[in-house]
Design an enzyme around this catalytic site. Structure first.
Site: not given
Ligand code: GAR
Length: 208
Positions: A12, A14, A110, A179, A181
């Site tokens: 989580g 993001n 993504h 950088q 997301e």
């Molecule tokens: C992130 O890197 C996101 O871009 C990726 O999962 C991760 C989640 O991290 N999503 C995908 O690969 C979707 N195809 P987070 O839980 O720390 O935000």
């Protein structure tokens, strides 16, 4: 006020970037009304709790069939009455009924520059492993609307990140998050909240 539901499966970070951006005013006109996870151990649920955001776990494991899970998932999302659904590391195939219900109102982050390293099988660390294996020198992240395909919907924002010598998939994943997301996902939400994103066929136009 844009009502946002964030869907998560893991750490989580993001989600945290969105929460922080709402707090510090980088995202305006927006309220995070709920967080939904398919995984009860997702640290993202804790982040929601700590920030006083209603959270729910809906796990496919608790249902007899995929149909029953899909139905419940849509029901719970709808119950929050969101204007925008944000997939922030939500690693579950989105049911077609939900895609139809939230057409051009559901976005995904993504961790690559689409159309590179995307589609079925490309998620999380696998994306960065594939990029290093191919030897590309520039990677990045994409925010896009969700349509029936995998990572095929209209692109809203992208940001490039350079590969550095000595990168491992983990190091590269972290740099792409820091950088790219954590910047473009909040930025896309703010643009949508302020009526700046128009969809024309399979493309978006960002209004000034
Ligand atoms: C992130 O890197 C996101 O871009 C990726 O999962 C991760 C989640 O991290 N999503 C995908 O690969 C979707 N195809 P987070 O839980 O720390 O935000």
């Amino acid at each position: 006020m844009l009502r946002v539901v964030v869907m998560v499966s893991g750490g989580g970070t993001n989600l945290q970037a969105i929460i922080d951006s709402v707090k510090n005013g980088a995202i305006t006109n927006t309220k995070i009304v709920g967080v939904i996870s398919n995984n009860k151990n997702a640290y993202a649920l804790k982040r929601a709790e700590e920030n006083g955001i209603p959270e729910k776990c809906i796990s496919p494991k608790d249902f007899d069939s995929r149909d029953a899970f899909n139905k419940k998932l849509l029901e719970e999302v709808k119950a929050f009455e969101p204007d925008l659904v944000v997939l922030a590391g939500f690693l579950v195939v989105i049911p077609p009924e939900m895609i139809a219900e939230y057409r051009n109102r559901m976005i995904n982050i993504h961790p690559s520059l689409i159309p590179s390293f995307c589609g079925t099988g490309y998620y999380g660390l696998k994306v960065h492993e594939a990029a290093l294996e191919r030897g590309v020198k520039v990677v990045g992240a994409t925010v896009h609307f969700v349509d029936e395909g995998t990572d095929t919907g209209p692109i809203i924002l992208q940001k490039a990140v350079e590969v550095e010598s000595g990168d491992t998939p983990e190091i590269l994943q972290r740099r792409v998050m820091e950088q790219a997301e954590w910047k473009i996902l909040p930025r896309a939400i703010d643009l949508i909240a302020n009526g700046k994103v128009k969809v024309e066929r399979n493309r978006t136009v960002i209004l000034p």
